[in-house]
Design a protein around this motif. Structure first.
Motif, PDB file in Angstrom:
ATOM      1  N   PRO A  78      82.544  -1.990  55.995  1.00 26.47           N
ATOM      2  CA  PRO A  78      81.860  -1.764  57.269  1.00 26.47           C
ATOM      3  C   PRO A  78      82.738  -2.067  58.485  1.00 26.47           C
ATOM      4  O   PRO A  78      82.291  -1.936  59.610  1.00 26.47           O
ATOM      5  N   ILE A  79      83.991  -2.470  58.257  1.00 30.22           N
ATOM      6  CA  ILE A  79      84.920  -2.760  59.352  1.00 30.22           C
ATOM      7  C   ILE A  79      85.969  -1.661  59.372  1.00 30.22           C
ATOM      8  O   ILE A  79      86.602  -1.388  58.355  1.00 30.22           O
ATOM      9  N   ARG A  80      86.166  -1.035  60.493  1.00 29.37           N
ATOM     10  CA  ARG A  80      87.062   0.128  60.573  1.00 29.37           C
ATOM     11  C   ARG A  80      88.549  -0.219  60.567  1.00 29.37           C
ATOM     12  O   ARG A  80      89.369   0.601  60.195  1.00 29.37           O
ATOM     13  N   ASP A  81      88.906  -1.419  60.974  1.00 27.15           N
ATOM     14  CA  ASP A  81      90.304  -1.841  61.015  1.00 27.15           C
ATOM     15  C   ASP A  81      90.727  -2.352  59.642  1.00 27.15           C
ATOM     16  O   ASP A  81      90.153  -3.318  59.124  1.00 27.15           O
ATOM     17  N   GLU A  82      91.737  -1.710  59.031  1.00 28.03           N
ATOM     18  CA  GLU A  82      92.125  -2.047  57.659  1.00 28.03           C
ATOM     19  C   GLU A  82      92.553  -3.506  57.514  1.00 28.03           C
ATOM     20  O   GLU A  82      92.152  -4.189  56.561  1.00 28.03           O
TER      21      GLU A  82
END
Length: 132
Positions: free
Chosen positions: A26-30
């Motif tokens: 749910p977090i877009r930053d890898e």
């Protein structure tokens, strides 16, 4: 219990499949996602497609074993899954695991969410295995 386990394991499988496709949820930053769900010291990247899809395959095998007639092989699979989830849940409370996975917010989330979820899954599998 079988339905609830199927839903939980199915959702976990979907999330791992998305990660295998490099869809960071749910977090877009890898890097932030890796620190949140992997937690290994110095982690900056999510695991590749192969490890993610191996998790998906293992979860699908467990789901299938929950629904198929309980022949010996399927019983062994379910007991193995029970052991893995029990151990994964319990190890989160050891110094060894904290040294292996010190990154935040993983370390906090692990004790608050991930490990208890593993223990709940283990309890559900045990309930199914014992005929409940």
């Amino acid at each position: 219990m079988t339905v609830l386990l199927t839903l939980i394991l199915g959702l976990i499988a979907v999330i791992h499949a998305l990660w295998g496709l490099q869809i960071w949820v749910p977090i877009r930053d890898e890097e932030e996602l890796a620190r949140t769900v992997v937690g290994a010291k110095g982690v900056t990247r999510m695991p590749g497609a192969i490890p993610c899809f191996l998790v998906v395959a293992a979860l699908l095998v467990i789901i299938a074993a929950l629904w198929l007639p309980r022949v010996l092989l399927l019983q062994i699979i379910l007991w193995g899954a029970f052991a893995v989830f029990l151990l994964r849940g319990a190890i989160a409370y050891t110094k060894f695991w904290r040294m292996m996975t010190p990154e935040q917010p993983f370390a906090a989330n692990d004790r608050k969410y991930y490990a208890p979820l593993c223990l709940v899954i283990a309890a559900g599998l045990l309930t199914v295995l014992l005929g409940g």
